[in-house]
Design an enzyme around this catalytic site. Structure first.
Site, mmCIF file in Angstrom:
data_model
loop_
_atom_site.group_PDB
_atom_site.id
_atom_site.type_symbol
_atom_site.label_atom_id
_atom_site.label_comp_id
_atom_site.label_asym_id
_atom_site.label_seq_id
_atom_site.Cartn_x
_atom_site.Cartn_y
_atom_site.Cartn_z
ATOM 1 N N GLY A 82 -7.228 3.841 10.729
ATOM 2 C CA GLY A 82 -8.120 2.743 10.399
ATOM 3 C C GLY A 82 -8.225 2.415 8.927
ATOM 4 N N THR A 83 -7.459 3.131 8.079
ATOM 5 C CA THR A 83 -7.557 2.841 6.640
ATOM 6 C C THR A 83 -7.044 1.439 6.321
ATOM 7 O OG1 THR A 83 -5.451 3.973 6.280
ATOM 8 C CG2 THR A 83 -7.454 5.244 5.898
ATOM 9 N N GLY A 84 -5.940 1.032 6.952
ATOM 10 C CA GLY A 84 -5.405 -0.298 6.695
ATOM 11 C C GLY A 84 -6.348 -1.393 7.162
ATOM 12 N N CYS A 85 -6.957 -1.203 8.337
ATOM 13 C CA CYS A 85 -7.928 -2.171 8.850
ATOM 14 C C CYS A 85 -9.120 -2.267 7.897
ATOM 15 C CB CYS A 85 -8.420 -1.741 10.233
ATOM 16 S SG CYS A 85 -7.128 -1.476 11.460
ATOM 17 N N THR A 116 -6.787 10.780 10.055
ATOM 18 C CA THR A 116 -7.520 9.786 10.834
ATOM 19 C C THR A 116 -6.728 8.495 10.887
ATOM 20 O OG1 THR A 116 -9.663 8.704 11.102
ATOM 21 C CG2 THR A 116 -8.857 8.964 8.842
ATOM 22 N N LYS A 174 0.839 -1.205 0.000
ATOM 23 C CA LYS A 174 0.000 0.000 0.000
ATOM 24 C C LYS A 174 0.868 1.247 0.000
ATOM 25 C CE LYS A 174 -1.776 -1.527 3.748
ATOM 26 N NZ LYS A 174 -2.559 -1.747 4.987
#
Length: 275
Positions: free
Chosen positions: A218-221, A216, A184
């Site tokens: 949490g994008t990877g999750c 922010t 990514k």
């Protein structure tokens, strides 16, 4: 049996093995929101409880390895789990336990590994002694591993400063671990957020406009959960990644925001985009 009952029973089930995020923007909360948004029923095994908000990790408390194992076992005994993912595992003992519990299940159930090592805030989320077990015990079980650039650089042992380096690093990691890698590139500067899906000698590129000014976590999750949801629904890996890229891009573009006393808004991904 009514048609409605048949529809309910046909909904695929996905499992996340991850940490609990008190702000609900990352971790298993982000995974479950993503599963629900993509019409997959989510179940979870909690590995640790994290007191955090975007930009700050205040405290981490582990669940015992025995409890992690018990959660995984009871879920597989009760649900027809169609795909699974790992998120924050934190310690060597938990990594080893998860690998042991999943080793006999990956032949029939795809596994996406998000190798959570460092929070967006920079706080460490994986103990140093656990990295070796990721490599030796968990990675060989994976259908897909989804490192960001910092995690990939740590695994590869060299920095990945630009897209040219990404195009070398992705295939190198796929060869090293013998499984597909989604590298990514969201941490690179540029107008496009570019990710590389590396399978053997084949590399597929996925891109979306880079959204500036959104701070922010949490994008990877969310991304890995969306891929897991696609696999649970029977999509091929390339299609699951492509759809997941579109989904996570939408959660960023349509992010939520709340004012704070500091003057800087608090941002969160919108796991129900387009509503």
């Amino acid at each position: 049996m009514t048609g409605r009952d048949q529809t309910r029973r046909a909904i695929p089930v996905a499992l996340t093995i991850a940490g609990s995020d008190s702000s609900a923007g990352a971790g298993l909360q982000a995974d479950l929101k993503t599963f629900a948004a993509l019409d997959v029923f989510g179940v979870n095994a909690v590995t640790c409880v994290v007191a955090e908000t975007p930009g700050k990790v205040a405290q981490i408390e582990e669940v015992t390895a025995a409890m992690v194992a018990a959660q995984i076992r009871v879920l597989f005994e009760s649900f027809p789990i169609a795909a699974m993912k790992t998120g924050m595992l934190h310690s060597a003992e938990i990594v080893e336990t998860v690998a042991h519990e999943l080793s006999g299940r990956v032949r029939s159930t795809p596994l996406v590994i998000d190798p959570v090592m460092v929070a967006t805030s920079g706080d460490s989320l994986l103990r140093a002694e656990a990295v070796g077990l990721y490599r030796s015990a968990l990675f060989p079980l994976a259908t897909l591993i989804t490192p960001n650039l910092d995690e990939a650089a740590h695994l590869l042992g060299e920095p990945i400063p630009d897209l040219a380096a990404m195009r070398k690093a992705g295939p190198a990691l796929a060869r090293r671990f013998g499984v597909p890698i989604l590298l990514k590139g969201g941490h690179l500067q540029g107008d496009e957020a570019i990710d590389l899906l590396c399978q053997g000698d084949t590399v597929a590129e996925f891109s979306a406009p880079f959204r500036r000014g959104v701070v922010t976590h949490g994008t990877g999750c969310t991304y890995s959960a969306a891929i897991t949801a696609g696999l649970a629904r029977g999509l091929a890996l390339n299609e699951a990644v492509g759809r997941a890229k579109q989904f996570v891009s939408a959660t960023i573009a349509q992010h939520l925001a709340w004012p704070q006393a500091s003057g800087n808004p608090l941002h969160a991904l919108n796991h129900s985009p387009n509503e």
